[in-house]
Scaffold this motif. Structure first.
Motif, PDB file in Angstrom:
ATOM      1  N   LEU A  62      41.765  26.271  39.634  1.00 10.97           N
ATOM      2  CA  LEU A  62      40.404  26.480  40.120  1.00 10.97           C
ATOM      3  C   LEU A  62      39.860  25.262  40.852  1.00 10.97           C
ATOM      4  O   LEU A  62      38.933  25.387  41.665  1.00 10.97           O
ATOM      5  CB  LEU A  62      39.482  26.837  38.955  1.00 10.97           C
ATOM      6  CG  LEU A  62      39.717  28.188  38.293  1.00 10.97           C
ATOM      7  CD1 LEU A  62      38.811  28.361  37.085  1.00 10.97           C
ATOM      8  CD2 LEU A  62      39.479  29.323  39.290  1.00 10.97           C
ATOM      9  N   LEU A  63      40.413  24.082  40.588  1.00 11.60           N
ATOM     10  CA  LEU A  63      39.942  22.854  41.238  1.00 11.60           C
ATOM     11  C   LEU A  63      40.772  22.485  42.463  1.00 11.60           C
ATOM     12  O   LEU A  63      40.554  21.431  43.064  1.00 11.60           O
ATOM     13  CB  LEU A  63      39.966  21.697  40.222  1.00 11.60           C
ATOM     14  CG  LEU A  63      39.104  21.902  38.972  1.00 11.60           C
ATOM     15  CD1 LEU A  63      39.203  20.703  38.052  1.00 11.60           C
ATOM     16  CD2 LEU A  63      37.651  22.172  39.342  1.00 11.60           C
ATOM     17  N   GLN A  64      41.687  23.362  42.868  1.00  6.92           N
ATOM     18  CA  GLN A  64      42.497  23.118  44.056  1.00  6.92           C
ATOM     19  C   GLN A  64      41.881  23.815  45.269  1.00  6.92           C
ATOM     20  O   GLN A  64      41.192  24.833  45.122  1.00  6.92           O
ATOM     21  CB  GLN A  64      43.919  23.633  43.828  1.00  6.92           C
ATOM     22  CG  GLN A  64      44.641  22.990  42.654  1.00  6.92           C
ATOM     23  CD  GLN A  64      45.977  23.638  42.383  1.00  6.92           C
ATOM     24  OE1 GLN A  64      46.401  24.553  43.098  1.00  6.92           O
ATOM     25  NE2 GLN A  64      46.657  23.174  41.336  1.00  6.92           N
ATOM     26  N   PRO A  65      42.097  23.298  46.489  1.00 10.34           N
ATOM     27  CA  PRO A  65      41.578  23.964  47.696  1.00 10.34           C
ATOM     28  C   PRO A  65      42.192  25.344  47.864  1.00 10.34           C
ATOM     29  O   PRO A  65      43.399  25.522  47.661  1.00 10.34           O
ATOM     30  CB  PRO A  65      41.998  23.025  48.829  1.00 10.34           C
ATOM     31  CG  PRO A  65      42.252  21.712  48.168  1.00 10.34           C
ATOM     32  CD  PRO A  65      42.763  22.023  46.797  1.00 10.34           C
ATOM     33  N   PHE A  66      41.353  26.341  48.214  1.00 13.27           N
ATOM     34  CA  PHE A  66      41.894  27.697  48.301  1.00 13.27           C
ATOM     35  C   PHE A  66      42.572  27.988  49.624  1.00 13.27           C
ATOM     36  O   PHE A  66      43.457  28.824  49.704  1.00 13.27           O
ATOM     37  CB  PHE A  66      40.813  28.747  47.986  1.00 13.27           C
ATOM     38  CG  PHE A  66      39.637  28.757  48.902  1.00 13.27           C
ATOM     39  CD1 PHE A  66      39.657  29.447  50.091  1.00 13.27           C
ATOM     40  CD2 PHE A  66      38.460  28.090  48.565  1.00 13.27           C
ATOM     41  CE1 PHE A  66      38.555  29.493  50.931  1.00 13.27           C
ATOM     42  CE2 PHE A  66      37.349  28.135  49.387  1.00 13.27           C
ATOM     43  CZ  PHE A  66      37.394  28.833  50.581  1.00 13.27           C
TER      44      PHE A  66
END
Length: 394
Positions: A62-66
């Motif tokens: 969830l904290l990674q770039p999508f």
């Protein structure tokens, strides 16, 4: 000796297998503990099997770039925005169609439901035909039909149908939108304060009526105060009056606000489908009111419109509200069908996230949590409204 007895109005509550109340509490505790144990067992087995097969798990993604584009958003996002932001955008898009859809479906459903009792033969039969048609056509098929209408039947953007500064074309619906400044923000705060005042004043007016039998003008005063607070906020913010007007550009209709074809197809499909069920709910609620109430209203000199608004509908609410809550929940959950027409709501974002990260269980659990939360909030609000609208016996 006189046997000691509990004070009137108080009950000695104790959890005992011999009492029915005690057994019901014990059954509930056992059921909850069993459900929690089953969930814990399923989670444990799932994590073990995923670890043995080398499948990653956890919510750290969830904290990674999508890293994918979202075609329609209510808030801006950057190129390095996280998956958490993507899910939030999807939730806002779901809320957008759910809130607007609930309002429009309620208005249309009430009109059609009341129209089923019209003395005009044509109006009565048109309302009947509407209910029978839209209620028996699957909502998925209706979404596809509306999508074809907005993407194929409407004209191109350079030949858009225009009404003032409103445009309707394959680009969707374009409309003027205010340039947001401090004045609009303060006016929105005034609207919130006006709603709070309405709730408090309505309770005071009801208490005054219970004590004295004299009524107070609730809606007139509440509307006046709300409008005044919004106007004061707008003036305090500098009275901004600038509008962003849409115009036909080289490749599309530019500027202004816009509802995309995907959003309009989803909204129309959900509204027309759900309104047919709401109409039947309203019709059954009105039919549950005895004929004597209609006759009593007529004997007081009320016409049919006044009788329906002042006498029949308030009594029918106790029958209407519970099934109406179910229809609101169905509309919210049916918005997940938007994945078929490309509207980027919560399930569509979750599917894209699942394909990129492979975190199927995590993505689906987030979707489940969001829909569960929305359902509980909707049910709580409708239960509050049901309690406030209930007829109090004396």
């Amino acid at each position: 000796m006189i046997e000691a007895r509990p004070l009137p109005g108080k009950k000695n509550r104790s959890i005992s297998w011999r009492s029915r109340e005690g057994r019901s509490v014990i059954y509930q505790i056992v059921a909850i503990l069993s459900a929690l144990a089953l969930v814990a067992l399923l989670v444990r087995n799932t994590l073990i099997n995923m670890r043995l097969r080398g499948i990653q798990s956890g919510y750290d993604f969830l904290l990674q770039p999508f890293g994918f584009d979202i075609s329609e958003t209510m808030i801006e996002y950057a190129s390095n925005s996280t998956y958490l932001m993507a899910f939030f955008i999807g939730m806002l898009n779901t809320l957008k169609v759910a809130v607007i859809g609930i309002v429009l479906a309620t208005l249309l459903g009430v009109l059609v439901g009341v129209g089923r009792f019209s003395t005009n033969f044509l109006v009565r039969k048109v309302c009947y035909a509407y209910v029978e048609f839209f209620r028996n056509v699957p909502v998925y098929l209706q979404l596809l039909i509306w999508y074809l209408v907005f993407t194929e039947a409407l004209p191109d953007f350079d030949k858009a149908w225009q009404l003032g500064h409103f445009y309707l074309s394959k680009n969707g619906v374009s409309f003027p939108w205010p340039v947001w400044q401090l004045g609009q923000t303060l006016a929105l705060c005034g609207l919130v304060l006006g709603c709070v005042f309405t709730v408090i004043y309505r309770r005071q007016a009801k208490a005054h009526f219970d004590q004295t039998g004299q009524t107070r003008p609730v809606w007139g005063v509440s509307t006046g105060v709300t409008v005044a607070l919004m106007l004061l906020g707008w003036l305090a913010g500098g009275a901004p009056a600038e509008w962003n007007l849409p115009k036909i550009g080289d490749f599309q209709i530019e500027d202004g606000g816009v509802f995309s074809p995907e959003f309009m197809a989803l909204l129309c499909g959900l509204v027309f489908y759900t309104a047919s069920f709401i109409a039947e709910v309203v019709r059954s609620g009105i039919a549950s009111v005895s004929l004597g109430q209609h006759e009593a209203a007529a004997s007081l000199g009320l016409n049919k419109g006044q009788s329906m608004r002042l006498v029949v509908l308030p009594q029918a609410l106790r029958v209407i509200i519970p099934p109406l809550t179910s229809q609101y929940l169905n509309l919210t959950k049916n918005s997940s069908l938007a994945v078929a027409i490309g509207y980027p709501e919560l399930v569509s974002i979750a599917n894209t996230t699942l394909n990129q990260t492979g975190r199927a269980i995590e993505a689906l659990s987030i979707v489940m949590l969001v829909y569960l939360t929305l359902s509980l909030i909707t049910s709580a609000l409708m239960n509050w409204f049901n309690a406030s609208a209930a007829i109090q016996e004396r």
